[in-house]
Structure formats: C-alpha cells, structure tokens
Design a protein around this motif. Sequence first.
Motif, PDB file in Angstrom:
ATOM      1  N   THR A 334       0.783  -1.226  -0.173  1.00 40.97           N
ATOM      2  CA  THR A 334      -0.024  -0.073   0.112  1.00 40.97           C
ATOM      3  C   THR A 334       0.920   1.118   0.070  1.00 40.97           C
ATOM      4  OG1 THR A 334      -1.740  -1.264   1.194  1.00 40.97           O
ATOM      5  CG2 THR A 334      -1.624   1.230   1.452  1.00 40.97           C
ATOM      6  N   SER A 335       1.943   1.258   0.898  1.00 39.68           N
ATOM      7  CA  SER A 335       2.837   2.382   0.973  1.00 39.68           C
ATOM      8  C   SER A 335       3.754   2.555  -0.357  1.00 39.68           C
ATOM      9  CB  SER A 335       3.663   2.424   2.127  1.00 39.68           C
ATOM     10  OG  SER A 335       4.628   3.513   2.068  1.00 39.68           O
ATOM     11  N   ALA A 336       3.697   1.468  -0.881  1.00 41.05           N
ATOM     12  CA  ALA A 336       4.695   1.693  -2.348  1.00 41.05           C
ATOM     13  C   ALA A 336       3.811   2.234  -3.279  1.00 41.05           C
ATOM     14  CB  ALA A 336       5.164   0.153  -2.817  1.00 41.05           C
ATOM     15  N   PHE A 337       2.538   1.762  -3.477  1.00 38.73           N
ATOM     16  CA  PHE A 337       1.451   2.355  -4.384  1.00 38.73           C
ATOM     17  C   PHE A 337       1.388   3.775  -4.332  1.00 38.73           C
ATOM     18  CE2 PHE A 337      -2.942   3.280  -5.308  1.00 38.73           C
ATOM     19  CZ  PHE A 337      -2.754   3.618  -6.576  1.00 38.73           C
ATOM     20  N   LEU A 338       1.235   4.262  -2.954  1.00 39.48           N
ATOM     21  CA  LEU A 338       1.100   5.901  -2.592  1.00 39.48           C
ATOM     22  C   LEU A 338       2.426   6.509  -2.963  1.00 39.48           C
ATOM     23  CD1 LEU A 338      -0.778   5.662   0.913  1.00 39.48           C
ATOM     24  CD2 LEU A 338      -1.561   6.066  -1.197  1.00 39.48           C
ATOM     25  N   GLY A 339       3.513   5.768  -2.739  1.00 43.23           N
ATOM     26  CA  GLY A 339       4.817   6.544  -2.962  1.00 43.23           C
ATOM     27  C   GLY A 339       4.999   6.606  -4.616  1.00 43.23           C
ATOM     28  N   TRP A 340       4.284   5.628  -5.367  1.00 40.67           N
ATOM     29  CA  TRP A 340       4.437   5.778  -6.859  1.00 40.67           C
ATOM     30  C   TRP A 340       3.602   7.091  -7.140  1.00 40.67           C
ATOM     31  CZ3 TRP A 340       0.943   5.670 -10.948  1.00 40.67           C
ATOM     32  CH2 TRP A 340       1.507   5.569 -12.142  1.00 40.67           C
ATOM     33  N   LEU A 341       2.345   7.073  -6.534  1.00 39.36           N
ATOM     34  CA  LEU A 341       1.491   8.431  -6.840  1.00 39.36           C
ATOM     35  C   LEU A 341       2.178   9.611  -6.392  1.00 39.36           C
ATOM     36  CD1 LEU A 341      -1.927   6.951  -5.635  1.00 39.36           C
ATOM     37  CD2 LEU A 341      -1.188   6.983  -7.930  1.00 39.36           C
ATOM     38  N   ALA A 342       2.936   9.526  -5.706  1.00 39.10           N
ATOM     39  CA  ALA A 342       3.728  10.926  -5.109  1.00 39.10           C
ATOM     40  C   ALA A 342       4.856  11.268  -5.968  1.00 39.10           C
ATOM     41  CB  ALA A 342       4.194  10.949  -3.700  1.00 39.10           C
ATOM     42  N   GLN A 343       5.195  10.087  -6.913  1.00 40.15           N
ATOM     43  CA  GLN A 343       6.342  10.560  -7.779  1.00 40.15           C
ATOM     44  C   GLN A 343       6.178  11.620  -8.543  1.00 40.15           C
ATOM     45  OE1 GLN A 343       7.687   7.245  -9.987  1.00 40.15           O
ATOM     46  NE2 GLN A 343       7.974   5.828  -8.141  1.00 40.15           N
ATOM     47  N   THR A 344       6.977  12.450  -8.812  1.00 43.78           N
ATOM     48  CA  THR A 344       6.680  13.900  -9.552  1.00 43.78           C
ATOM     49  C   THR A 344       5.898  13.804 -10.610  1.00 43.78           C
ATOM     50  OG1 THR A 344       8.735  14.929  -8.651  1.00 43.78           O
ATOM     51  CG2 THR A 344       7.724  15.815 -10.638  1.00 43.78           C
ATOM     52  N   LYS A 345       6.262  12.876 -11.740  1.00 40.02           N
ATOM     53  CA  LYS A 345       5.664  12.781 -12.753  1.00 40.02           C
ATOM     54  C   LYS A 345       4.210  12.143 -12.716  1.00 40.02           C
ATOM     55  CE  LYS A 345       5.780  10.359 -17.422  1.00 40.02           C
ATOM     56  NZ  LYS A 345       6.615   9.380 -18.212  1.00 40.02           N
ATOM     57  N   ASN A 346       4.052  11.488 -11.810  1.00 45.00           N
ATOM     58  CA  ASN A 346       2.592  10.781 -11.604  1.00 45.00           C
ATOM     59  C   ASN A 346       1.637  11.886 -11.040  1.00 45.00           C
ATOM     60  OD1 ASN A 346       3.703   8.435 -12.846  1.00 45.00           O
ATOM     61  ND2 ASN A 346       4.202   7.747 -10.789  1.00 45.00           N
ATOM     62  N   ALA A 347       2.353  12.525 -10.212  1.00 45.12           N
ATOM     63  CA  ALA A 347       1.657  13.587  -9.258  1.00 45.12           C
ATOM     64  C   ALA A 347       1.199  14.835 -10.212  1.00 45.12           C
ATOM     65  CB  ALA A 347       2.197  13.994  -7.997  1.00 45.12           C
ATOM     66  N   ALA A 348       2.105  15.094 -10.977  1.00 43.37           N
ATOM     67  CA  ALA A 348       1.896  16.212 -11.971  1.00 43.37           C
ATOM     68  C   ALA A 348       0.663  15.900 -13.081  1.00 43.37           C
ATOM     69  CB  ALA A 348       3.184  16.647 -12.616  1.00 43.37           C
ATOM     70  N   THR A 349       0.741  14.654 -13.433  1.00 39.91           N
ATOM     71  CA  THR A 349      -0.421  14.415 -14.278  1.00 39.91           C
ATOM     72  C   THR A 349      -1.547  14.313 -13.602  1.00 39.91           C
ATOM     73  OG1 THR A 349       1.336  12.560 -15.599  1.00 39.91           O
ATOM     74  CG2 THR A 349      -1.279  12.161 -15.479  1.00 39.91           C
TER      75      THR A 349
END
Length: 440
Positions: A334-349
């Motif tokens: 779960t934390s790994a998924f949230l961390g991926w969402l927080a990556q700059t490219k994904n959060a900017a999208t």
Amino acid sequence: MKIHPFFGATSAWCAVALMGTSVFGASSALAAGATDIQVWYSLNSHNKQVFQKLVKQFNSDQGEVHVTLKAFDSPDAIESALPGSVKGKDAPNLVQLSDNHAPDEVAKRSYILPLHTLLAKYPIKDAKWFLAPEHAFMRDAKGRLLAFPYMVEIPVMYYNVDAFKKAHLEPAVPARTWMGLQDQLVKLANGGSRDCPYTTDQPVSINLESLAAVNNQLYLTGDNGMQPKVTPSFPLDLMYIRHLSTMISWARTGLLVKPELEAKSTQRFANRECAVLMSSSSNLGWFNDTRSLKFGVSGLPYYPQATSTPGDPFVGGAALWAIDNHAKDQNKATSAFLGWLAQTKNAATWYQNTGYLPLTAQAFASTDKSYYQNLGDWQELVGEYARRPTPTERGFHVTNYPKIKAMFRQKLNRALEGQDPAVSALRSAAAEAGVIVRQH
C-alpha cells in the motif's frame, strides 16, 4: 496551449455519468508473487478515467504490487459498504473518504490505520507535500497527516470567455467583488446569457463556508473549532444575512439560476449554457477537455466592506485512508503504491488532468507555465496553498458536519426559492446546527 500528456481531448466525457459499482483491473493477469491490494474510490467520470489510467500504468511498470480498483457511485455508498467489508474480513487496503471536518473521529475507527503510522514503518521518500501543514485538512490535533491528501479541491469561479466577450465586457474576466459581479451579470443577461448568467452546485461552500474564509472571517466560534474542549457554534451574522439577501434577489430576477442536484449546474456550464459557475476545482480537467468550451478560472468574490484583500477559501475534497488489520506485506505494498502516486511525474499528471491541488511541491514546480496559458488565475490560486494559511483560511473542525451541511443546504434552498427571508433562514440554520453539534 492546453497540455494533456495523459489524454487526448474529448467532449464526450460527462462528469456526472458515474459507472456504478464496478471492479477495474480485477481480470488483469497478476505477476507471479505480486501482492494484491484493493482501492475503493468515487470520482466523477473524467477524473475516474485519469485515476484508472494511472493505476493501469502502475500495474504495468512493476510486478511486485498489483492494484485492483472498485468504483462506487458516491462517497455515501463507500461509507455504507465499508463496515460490512471490515466485518467480513474483505476490507480494501485504501478507501476514499470525503472530508467530514472531524478527521480525528475518523482516525479513531477501529479499522483505520492513520497515514502517519503507516509511513513511519514504510516511508515515502523524496516527496514534499504541497499543501502547507498548517491546513486542517486530514490532520489531527497534533498536526499529523491522517490520510493521503490526493483529492484536495478548492471552490473557484469559472467563467465562459465567449459569453463575456459577447456581452462586450472588457476585460473579459469576472469582477472579484460581489457587487461588481452583479453589474456584470446584468450585462451578461442582456447580452446573450439570459437563461443562465450565474449558477453553482455548491451553495453551502460558496455562500457560507467560503464566504467566511474569503472575507477573512471565522466560520465557527472557538477559532473555527480548533480550540480543544470548546463546542463551536455558527454565528451566521450580518455579513451572511446581507449576502443571502443579495442571492435571494439574484434568484428572483434571474441573475442566479438556483443550485441543482446531480451536477446539472456543472453540465450546463460544460454545455456553454451558463456564463459563470462557482464550483469545485476538480471539474477543471473535464472542462479543459471540452473542446467547444473556452473558459477561465478566477477566485471567489469578496466584500470590500468586510476585507480589503480577499483570503483563500477552505480546501476540501477527499483523501485515501489506509485500512488496518492487513498483513505486513499488504501494508508495505500500500505504501509503495502511494509512493508511486507521489512521484513527480505521476503527481503532476494527476494535478494537470483533474484540477485537484498538487499532491507534492515537486508536482507544482514541474508544471510548465504553458499549462496555465488559458486558465485565467489558476496558477496563482493554486500557489496560495503552499504558504502558511491565516487562522481564518486553514479550515475548520466540527462534529457531525455532514449532517449540518445537508441541513444548511435545505435552508438555503428554501431561501433562494423565496420561501424564507434571509434572517429567519440563517437564524434557524444556526440554531439547528447548535443542536446537531451536540449529538452523539
């Protein structure tokens, strides 16, 4: 130029045509040994597709974690289904819950795992939250983040640029004062927008909550409910009376089309029927992908008699809450998924394609200025939320607010329909809210 790296533009998406309760990604082949986690959510049609595409990308980018999505028609449907799923031992790992303005109470539910507890064991690295920590959104009394602030929205004023030009309003932007806007609405009504000069789908947010914050006033006593062991109340004083009286006159003369349920107001704006709409920023992505709609974004109006400089409206929306009593490998996933969402490219999208506030400071900083070219004041409005808010802007906490808000909406509807004058409507609303706050 409108930038949509994730989607091609289309006017076919309808923000209210939710797909009902369904599972997305369940049929995808799991990589051998992958940890499966489930996320429950409820988004408008446009933002739903943004989220689904992000999750699909996450699942294809790596093989250690697989996310299955389950969509619900409404936030209330999620709340109704959650207790039974927990009791039945098939609870999701993450669930989207709306801001009820009492996050401490949500965190006390036996099945909730506060985000700060999850991230203490499995931290998200190299991500700085965009929203200043002094904001009350999804934080407890100690300032700790209780949920993943992914669906954070603010109320804004959308305006149809073509309608303003047709009415010969120069510049073709709305006034930032309510009386200045009134003058423009008269010209808009006489210049081609008679059927719908102005409307909103968020009457409580616009006419009560944000009226306080934008005019730098407290919404509740007790420091907006932040003082411990103090039961707050809603003053709803002279400023609200004058404002609601004005809105009643607008409704009577046709300047204001009374708020409609089921997102009819937002659909009418998307169809270019309304000149001005005050609504959630989370509709921005949908509007931006509606090819025939040329619009801008401005801040909500204020009253110069109340404040010389407008403040920022409260943030709202929803967040992803972690559910407790899962195995360690699932919590880590779960934390790994949230961390991926927080990556700059994904959060900017996510930010650029939805209109939710940026998740991280990096997502905001990485967004090119060309994205904002045709969006009016959107960049400046967003940037305000990275700074420390004033006491009247940071938000409010109060018990039983969803019930209070529903009652407030009924009172406003009656007033706008001409059934109650502003004074009696607001006095009755304040009195009933005082009773509901004390209910257990």
